[in-house]
Design a protein around this motif. Structure first.
Motif, PDB file in Angstrom:
ATOM      1  N   ALA A 161       0.829  -1.194   0.000  1.00  0.00           N
ATOM      2  CA  ALA A 161       0.000   0.000   0.000  1.00  0.00           C
ATOM      3  C   ALA A 161       0.868   1.251   0.000  1.00  0.00           C
ATOM      4  O   ALA A 161       0.563   2.243  -0.655  1.00  0.00           O
ATOM      5  CB  ALA A 161      -0.915  -0.019   1.215  1.00  0.00           C
ATOM      6  N   ILE A 189      -7.076   0.854   7.498  1.00  0.00           N
ATOM      7  CA  ILE A 189      -8.116   1.816   7.121  1.00  0.00           C
ATOM      8  C   ILE A 189      -7.512   2.956   6.311  1.00  0.00           C
ATOM      9  O   ILE A 189      -8.046   3.344   5.273  1.00  0.00           O
ATOM     10  CB  ILE A 189      -8.818   2.346   8.398  1.00  0.00           C
ATOM     11  CG1 ILE A 189      -9.557   1.179   9.077  1.00  0.00           C
ATOM     12  CG2 ILE A 189      -9.790   3.453   8.051  1.00  0.00           C
ATOM     13  CD1 ILE A 189     -10.127   1.516  10.436  1.00  0.00           C
ATOM     14  N   THR A 245      -4.982   2.818   4.439  1.00  0.00           N
ATOM     15  CA  THR A 245      -4.679   2.324   3.103  1.00  0.00           C
ATOM     16  C   THR A 245      -5.915   2.307   2.213  1.00  0.00           C
ATOM     17  O   THR A 245      -5.869   2.719   1.053  1.00  0.00           O
ATOM     18  CB  THR A 245      -4.097   0.902   3.196  1.00  0.00           C
ATOM     19  OG1 THR A 245      -2.965   0.945   4.035  1.00  0.00           O
ATOM     20  CG2 THR A 245      -3.725   0.392   1.832  1.00  0.00           C
ATOM     21  N   ILE A 246      -7.020   1.847   2.770  1.00  0.00           N
ATOM     22  CA  ILE A 246      -8.240   1.790   1.965  1.00  0.00           C
ATOM     23  C   ILE A 246      -8.669   3.202   1.571  1.00  0.00           C
ATOM     24  O   ILE A 246      -9.018   3.465   0.411  1.00  0.00           O
ATOM     25  CB  ILE A 246      -9.369   1.066   2.733  1.00  0.00           C
ATOM     26  CG1 ILE A 246      -9.009  -0.414   2.889  1.00  0.00           C
ATOM     27  CG2 ILE A 246     -10.696   1.201   1.998  1.00  0.00           C
ATOM     28  CD1 ILE A 246      -9.967  -1.196   3.749  1.00  0.00           C
ATOM     29  N   LEU A 266      -6.247   4.434  -1.116  1.00  0.00           N
ATOM     30  CA  LEU A 266      -6.519   3.815  -2.413  1.00  0.00           C
ATOM     31  C   LEU A 266      -7.732   4.460  -3.064  1.00  0.00           C
ATOM     32  O   LEU A 266      -7.764   4.678  -4.275  1.00  0.00           O
ATOM     33  CB  LEU A 266      -6.772   2.315  -2.231  1.00  0.00           C
ATOM     34  CG  LEU A 266      -5.540   1.429  -2.117  1.00  0.00           C
ATOM     35  CD1 LEU A 266      -5.928   0.053  -1.643  1.00  0.00           C
ATOM     36  CD2 LEU A 266      -4.846   1.337  -3.466  1.00  0.00           C
ATOM     37  N   SER A 267      -8.729   4.778  -2.249  1.00  0.00           N
ATOM     38  CA  SER A 267      -9.939   5.385  -2.797  1.00  0.00           C
ATOM     39  C   SER A 267      -9.631   6.781  -3.333  1.00  0.00           C
ATOM     40  O   SER A 267     -10.069   7.137  -4.429  1.00  0.00           O
ATOM     41  CB  SER A 267     -11.026   5.479  -1.725  1.00  0.00           C
ATOM     42  OG  SER A 267     -11.161   4.237  -1.077  1.00  0.00           O
ATOM     43  N   SER A 271      -7.921   6.927  -6.626  1.00  0.00           N
ATOM     44  CA  SER A 271      -8.681   6.515  -7.798  1.00  0.00           C
ATOM     45  C   SER A 271      -9.340   7.708  -8.481  1.00  0.00           C
ATOM     46  O   SER A 271      -9.787   7.602  -9.609  1.00  0.00           O
ATOM     47  CB  SER A 271      -9.745   5.507  -7.389  1.00  0.00           C
ATOM     48  OG  SER A 271     -10.736   6.178  -6.649  1.00  0.00           O
ATOM     49  N   PHE A 272      -9.388   8.826  -7.788  1.00  0.00           N
ATOM     50  CA  PHE A 272     -10.020   9.980  -8.433  1.00  0.00           C
ATOM     51  C   PHE A 272      -9.165  10.481  -9.583  1.00  0.00           C
ATOM     52  O   PHE A 272      -7.958  10.628  -9.453  1.00  0.00           O
ATOM     53  CB  PHE A 272     -10.283  11.094  -7.414  1.00  0.00           C
ATOM     54  CG  PHE A 272     -11.474  10.820  -6.552  1.00  0.00           C
ATOM     55  CD1 PHE A 272     -12.750  11.025  -7.056  1.00  0.00           C
ATOM     56  CD2 PHE A 272     -11.328  10.340  -5.267  1.00  0.00           C
ATOM     57  CE1 PHE A 272     -13.865  10.760  -6.271  1.00  0.00           C
ATOM     58  CE2 PHE A 272     -12.431  10.063  -4.480  1.00  0.00           C
ATOM     59  CZ  PHE A 272     -13.706  10.276  -4.989  1.00  0.00           C
ATOM     60  N   LEU A 327     -15.410   3.691  -8.244  1.00  0.00           N
ATOM     61  CA  LEU A 327     -14.176   4.477  -8.361  1.00  0.00           C
ATOM     62  C   LEU A 327     -13.040   3.693  -9.004  1.00  0.00           C
ATOM     63  O   LEU A 327     -11.941   4.202  -9.148  1.00  0.00           O
ATOM     64  CB  LEU A 327     -13.724   4.952  -6.970  1.00  0.00           C
ATOM     65  CG  LEU A 327     -14.684   5.859  -6.213  1.00  0.00           C
ATOM     66  CD1 LEU A 327     -14.161   6.130  -4.809  1.00  0.00           C
ATOM     67  CD2 LEU A 327     -14.846   7.177  -6.957  1.00  0.00           C
ATOM     68  N   VAL A 384     -11.361   1.274  -7.731  1.00  0.00           N
ATOM     69  CA  VAL A 384     -10.294   1.027  -6.762  1.00  0.00           C
ATOM     70  C   VAL A 384      -9.918  -0.454  -6.827  1.00  0.00           C
ATOM     71  O   VAL A 384     -10.788  -1.323  -6.842  1.00  0.00           O
ATOM     72  CB  VAL A 384     -10.764   1.373  -5.337  1.00  0.00           C
ATOM     73  CG1 VAL A 384      -9.685   1.035  -4.326  1.00  0.00           C
ATOM     74  CG2 VAL A 384     -11.129   2.836  -5.251  1.00  0.00           C
ATOM     75  N   THR A 418      -7.877  -3.833  -1.353  1.00  0.00           N
ATOM     76  CA  THR A 418      -8.913  -3.484  -0.374  1.00  0.00           C
ATOM     77  C   THR A 418      -9.473  -4.728   0.310  1.00  0.00           C
ATOM     78  O   THR A 418      -9.630  -4.751   1.530  1.00  0.00           O
ATOM     79  CB  THR A 418     -10.065  -2.700  -1.028  1.00  0.00           C
ATOM     80  OG1 THR A 418     -10.489  -3.361  -2.202  1.00  0.00           O
ATOM     81  CG2 THR A 418      -9.650  -1.286  -1.358  1.00  0.00           C
ATOM     82  N   ILE A 439      -8.882  -6.014   9.227  1.00  0.00           N
ATOM     83  CA  ILE A 439      -9.832  -5.252  10.035  1.00  0.00           C
ATOM     84  C   ILE A 439     -10.849  -6.197  10.681  1.00  0.00           C
ATOM     85  O   ILE A 439     -11.163  -6.078  11.871  1.00  0.00           O
ATOM     86  CB  ILE A 439     -10.528  -4.187   9.161  1.00  0.00           C
ATOM     87  CG1 ILE A 439      -9.485  -3.209   8.597  1.00  0.00           C
ATOM     88  CG2 ILE A 439     -11.583  -3.434   9.965  1.00  0.00           C
ATOM     89  CD1 ILE A 439     -10.030  -2.208   7.616  1.00  0.00           C
TER      90      ILE A 439
END
Lengths: 513, 326, 361
Positions: B245, B293, B295-296, B299-300, B303-304, C147, C149, C154, C161
């Motif tokens: 990540a 969290i 990292t997620i 990553l999101s 993506s933009f 998106l 991703v 993920t 988690i």
């Protein structure tokens, strides 16, 4: 005194799984000549040149470069022997600079690259051919013509004496083409040999000294260009006289089925690709959209079919505003779509023929009820479609990738036009480059089918880069340049010279004429 | 307060070195187009083998051998993904599972003794059962190490910490200023073009993957002998994945990887500290979730389109290249 | 490629027999590799393999293999859906934990608040386990669909988690007050466990896996959704062009995928260990990835493949107990099988031509 030729390729054989791409081909390039390599798509020209450039290994045959036998196992070997190749699809890295693209792979660049010195050298080399280039520009900032110049500089910078140009004009405007031809002639004068791959006869006549014609993997003939003529070359290319006429009923165009008003849309790269397009396609007519590839054609058909969002403007199909509706809603209104890049968009090569035939229709009755597909009905209909559209396949259950390009295009026609989606004749047919890469027989089938549906009442939008093809089948021709429609003509009254100028974006003269 | 800050920052540097070493190697691999999901497996093997090799041969030999094993493991990935064109995700995952299983197997108390005796028949009985190994010695940089705050944070570490920092700069320079770096970046962007210009695509990808494996294993070795030389099965605990990540957070840039690894290292250190003073002791799990969290979320964000445009993901990442199938 | 003196030719098709043979070969090669390692370390290979074989021929052990195979099979069946649509769900492990979490929640709610009749507890657990597992796969799916991703990372992160979440509960609010401080929930009452038929729980679990396998077979054989997922998996561009609602299909497929892993989590608690534990799964979610590949995503083959791997886990315990071979040996063995299966994939796709095909030189 007979100087040995720059290149001699002897008895080259190359097989791909299921295809004999080069069948004992012999080819010669002399010093100081421009040698056209002519043939239809799939004739084996590019394969032959990829062998010379070390991209493919021949199954058998010998290659001599400047009289010495050469074992070219990779482009590295080819470059060392002074061979440079400019591919049809540019092999450039958009995020790298001009200099980085040119010096990639060059040992002479040193371990730590001296960019200042390199930039100077490249600028000077470009200027010697009449080109102005900013070595620090990133590739994505350049036009197609400039990218091609970078490609050629890449070869010349490596001191190439043998330059292979693969369909170099397909992305150029007529004016850019002329500039390219001047540079090519200059290279020949300097004693280099240029191999010019093309399928356009007029280019052969204009730029080459000699021409070799290939068909179905074999060399048909090699001639001095001044000893031949376009008609003769065309016959060599296709092996039989070209049928230039396609039968067409005299019909009065009906009401508009598609109205495009002031349409704006972005390209994938995030720049404006459509800048206020206005068009109308009517029942019973074929509207040809002419233009050099990359002037917004793909974006336009994608907006019409719902695959791309419009930024501004409207698309009205059969009286309904469908701007930015989903592909499915638009399809269900009776819009058939023959997409560009068939293998990417049109079919799923790894699925069966029957799956691809029903790629859209699987969700409609009678082929499915609620959540369940009725495969028995699907199979029956598939057999029928395969017969009707003359798709040559061992069975409906083979993988689609085993079919030839022509048969895949027939499959798409069957899926889009046969009425399995909405029932009945499509109201609008959007055909984007439907004959690209097809042989003469398949091309004729596609064009005849489009005409047949036009006669049955469809409105057809035919996008093609082949002006001749457009003029053969269209009722009207629209010219697109830089995301705008430059003019619309009746095919019968169209003037090729004027359309050419419009395609190049020269508007003033057209108005005067 | 200064003391606390000093120890947290020094801790962040030490913890961050695990991430830095691993992500530096992975940056090279990904720049060449190879996504190495086996990083976690290579790291845990590095940790486990540094344990065994250090007991058997001492630090230096252990580090050399660990690097070699890391390269051998990544060679499996290179052969399968580059030459055999198999799916990198699956191969990488298999490597990770292999590393976890193999490391647990070799270091298990019932097996370890036999493994160690194979490595060095002269080991004393006691060496066969201990759970720890000597830690790499600190090498304070004379003069600099005594500067308050900066000294302990930057100049009082073991050799691998310095190596990681030096490598970051060296690898950045090679990547962006040299011919080899240009080839590497090009292979990950457009292998067909690089091939046409005479760059040996397979060779570049093999080398980049091997660099990734070597540094991944070194990161594992550092985690054990350089950071916490007490063997716990599965001690990398997903840090290889966090390094993956981090490569994205660093946008494939070795210098930015320094910042990212300090951040992740810092989060981990602060979490230990908070627990020590009783904060979060009720539910340390929530603090431990943070890197995942983050990292997620990262990553999101990446993506933009507006963010992505400026970054430039290696365009050929994960795609096998074959000359005759273009 | 340039580094090897051989050339690969792509096969356009391959026969089913060839596929089965390569798979069997892969497993045999894996056995061979493990044998070599054992011999080097001086372990008794014959005894080890005998122990593994015993699992599959001794009824009592075989039932255990089936019981352990159930969560693996369920998760692998879910993964088959995800992998067919080219959604790289690496998160079955986390989805298993979430399924286990949700089913424990129902049990605790019933015991403390008693709002359900006993007979409805197990069905409600099934439902919530499915929903929780599915929901856990939903976030990566939505991020992917909306998106774009990368779901590999993920779903992977979501595993950690989920595991930490269950650890929090079991070390905190859900710890059994009479459990002497061990991180365990209160034991499940019998009505929250799989039925004992003829003295063991294997039958219930096995029946569930067969039903799910059949449903997935039908989904891909006759379902519109199955067709859409297949098209999406093979070509996203073509799916878009065909007017398939890709986002909806991906989210739905991912939800089913995670949901089945969630039921897998339930089956661990209700079928094997009988209460919530922080280490409830020894990596079944990752094993499921291997299983779905071994079975080439075919639901009918996933069932025996799942039992085979369940048997390996069972054998692992026996190896540890009798031969002092650590449990990690099983994980190692599994991963070696995986590597050979992947290699077999290559043999299925390419024909190897030695020597480079006689060029002119």
């Amino acid at each position: 005194m007979s100087e040995s030729p720059l290149v001699l390729m002897k008895d080259i054989v190359k097989r791909f799984p299921g295809v004999l791409a080069n069948d004992h081909v012999t080819f010669e390039l002399r010093r100081g000549e421009v040698h056209a390599l002519l043939g239809e798509n799939g004739a084996g020209k590019t394969t032959l040149m990829n062998i010379l450039y070390g991209l493919y290994k021949p199954d058998s045959g010998e290659i001599y470069v400047k009289g010495r036998k050469a074992n070219i196992r990779s482009p590295r070997d080819a470059i060392r022997l002074g061979i440079g190749m400019v591919h049809q699809h540019f092999r450039l890295i958009p995020t790298h600079t001009v200099t980085e693209n040119i010096i990639l792979g060059l040992k002479e660049a040193g371990f730590v690259i001296n960019y200042k010195k390199m930039n100077e050298e490249i600028k000077r080399l470009a200027e010697s051919y009449g080109w102005k280039i900013n070595p620090d520009a990133r590739m994505w900032q350049l036009s197609a013509g400039e990218k091609q110049q970078v490609e050629i500089l890449k070869a010349l910078y490596r001191k190439a004496e043998i330059l292979i140009l693969d369909e170099p004009t397909s992305v150029l405007t007529p004016q850019e083409t002329r500039a390219l031809f001047r540079a090519v002639r200059r290279m020949a004068e300097e004693g280099k040999g240029v191999i010019f791959i093309t399928h356009k006869l007029e280019e052969v006549m204009e730029v080459s000294d000699r021409v070799t014609v290939m068909r179905k993997g074999r060399v048909v003939v090699t001639k001095n260009t001044r000893d031949t003529n376009p008609q003769e070359l065309a016959n060599y290319m296709v092996g039989r006289p070209v049928i230039f006429e396609i039968e067409k009923k005299e019909l009065q165009p009906g009401d508009p089925v598609a109205v495009i008003k002031d349409l704006y849309a972005m390209s994938d790269k995030g720049v404006l690709a459509l800048k206020g397009v206005n068009l109308e396609v009517r029942r019973n007519e074929i509207l040809g959209l002419a233009g050099v590839t990359g002037n917004g054609q793909v974006e336009l058909v994608e907006v019409i079919t719902g695959l791309r969002k419009a930024v501004k403007g409207r698309v009205i199909i059969d009286g309904k505003d469908v701007t930015n509706r989903s592909p499915r809603e638009i399809m269900e209104l009776g819009v058939a779509y023959i997409p560009p890049e068939t293998l990417r968009w049109g079919v799923v090569p790894s699925l069966r023929v029957v799956d691809n035939l029903f790629l859209k229709a699987y969700r409609y009755p009678p082929f499915s009820k609620s959540a369940v597909i009725d495969w028995k009905k699907v199979y029956e209909k598939a057999e029928e479609l395969i017969r009707e559209f003359e798709i040559i396949t061992p069975s409906p259950f083979v993988k689609t990738r085993t079919l030839s390009g022509g048969n895949i295009q027939r499959l798409i026609l069957a899926r889009e036009l046969s009425g399995i989606i909405g029932g009945g004749v499509p109201k609008l047919i959007v055909a984007a480059y439907p004959t690209k890469g097809l042989d003469v027989g398949a091309t004729e089938f596609v064009l005849k089918t489009l005409v047949k549906y036009r006669d049955m009442g469809s409105g057809v939008l035919l996008v093609s880069e082949d002006l001749e093809e457009i003029l053969r089948v269209s009722d009207r021709v629209a010219v697109i340049f830089d995301g705008k429609i430059m003019g619309v003509f009746k095919s019968s009254e169209a003037d090729i010279e004027e359309i050419g100028l419009l395609m190049a974006g020269v508007k003033e003269k057209a108005k005067a004429g | 307060m200064v003391e606390w800050l000093e120890s947290v920052l020094a801790g962040a540097v030490q913890m961050g070195t695990v991430y830095l070493l691993a992500s530096l190697g992975e940056i090279y691999a990904e720049r060449s187009g190879i996504l190495n999901l086996g990083l976690e497996g290579i790291m845990i093997m590095g940790a486990a083998l540094s344990f065994l090799f250090t007991i058997a041969y001492g630090h230096l030999t252990a580090l050399i051998l660990v690097v070699i094993v890391g390269m051998l493991l990544s060679l499996i990935l290179a052969v399968m993904a580059v030459s055999l064109r198999l799916n990198q995700v699956v191969v990488g995952l298999a490597l990770t599972l292999f590393g976890i299983g193999m490391s647990g197997f070799l270091t298990h108390p019932t097996i370890r003794g036999s493994v160690l005796l194979h490595l060095n028949p002269d080991l004393p009985e006691t060496a066969l059962i201990i759970q720890e190994a000597p830690k790499l010695p600190e090498i304070p940089i004379p003069g600099l190490a005594d500067i308050p705050l900066i000294g302990p944070v930057l100049f009082k570490h073991n050799i691998l910490v310095y190596l990681a920092l030096i490598l970051s700069f060296a690898m950045w320079f090679i990547l962006f200023k040299t011919r080899i770096g240009l080839s590497l970046r090009s292979v990950g962007e457009n292998p067909a073009m690089a091939d046409a210009l005479g760059v040996n695509v397979a060779l570049v990808r093999y080398l980049a993957t091997l660099v990734g494996g070597a540094l991944g294993a070194l990161a594992g070795a550092y985690l054990f002998i350089g950071f916490q030389p007490f063997w716990v099965e599965g001690m990398t605990a997903g840090r290889g994945f966090i390094a993956l990540a981090l490569v994205i957070l660093a946008t494939w840039n070795p210098l930015r990887a320094i910042l990212g690894s300090l951040l992740f290292g810092g989060v981990e250190v602060i979490q230990f500290r908070l627990q020590l003073i009783g904060l979060g002791a009720q539910a340390p799990q929530f603090v431990l979730m943070l890197p995942y969290i983050v990292t997620i979320v990262a990553l999101s964000l990446l993506s933009f389109e507006s963010v992505k445009k400026r970054i430039g993901v290696p365009a050929a990442l994960g795609i096998p290249y074959s000359r005759e199938e273009v | 490629m340039a580094l090897l003196p051989i050339r690969f030719e792509r096969r356009l098709t391959y026969t089913r027999t060839a596929a089965i043979l390569t798979t069997i070969l892969a497993i045999l090669l894996a056995f061979g590799a493990v044998a070599i390692l054992f011999i080097i370390l001086g372990l008794d290979v014959a005894a080890a393999f005998q122990t593994i074989l015993n699992v599959f021929i001794t009824p009592r052990l075989f039932f255990q293999a089936v019981v352990r195979g159930v969560p693996i099979t369920l998760a692998a069946l879910g993964l088959a859906i995800a992998f067919r649509m080219n959604f790289w769900n690496i998160g079955a492990e986390g989805q298993i934990y979430m399924g286990a979490f949700a089913s424990t929640g129902i049990v605790l709610a019933h015991i403390y608040y008693g709002f359900l009749p006993e007979v409805l507890v197990l069905p409600t657990m099934f439902l919530t386990a499915f929903l929780a597992g599915g929901a856990w796969c939903l976030l990566p799916a939505v991020l992917k669909a909306k998106l774009n991703v990368n779901e590999i990372l993920t779903t992977l992160m979501m595993n950690f988690i989920a595991i930490l979440w269950v650890a929090y509960l079991i070390y905190g609010p859900w710890r059994d007050p009479e459990g002497f401080g061990f991180p365990l929930s209160i034991p499940f009452p019998d009505y929250a466990k799989f039925l004992f038929i003829a003295g063991n729980q294997a039958y219930t679990g096995f029946t569930i896996t067969l039903i799910v396998a059949a449903l997935i077979y039908l989904l891909f054989r006759y379902g519109k959704l199955g067709f859409e997922l297949t098209v999406i998996g093979q070509s996203l561009d073509a799916a878009r062009y065909a007017g398939i609602n890709i986002a909806k299909a991906i989210v739905l497929g991912a939800f089913l995928s995670g949901g089945l892993a969630g039921i897998g989590g339930l089956s661990i608690l209700s079928g094997i260990i009988g209460r919530l534990r922080p280490d409830l799964s020894p990596g079944y979610g990752y094993t499921a990835i291997i299983v779905s590949f071994l079975a080439a995503l075919n639901p009918w083959l996933i069932v025996p493949a799942g039992i085979f791997f369940g048997g390996l886990f069972t054998a692992g315990e026996a190896l540890q107990a009798t031969l002092k071979i650590p449990g990690a040996a099983v994980e190692m063995f599994q991963s070696i099988i995986f590597i050979f299966i992947i290699f077999g994939e290559f043999l299925k796709r390419y024909r190897i031509v030695v020597g480079g095909g006689g060029s002119g030189g």
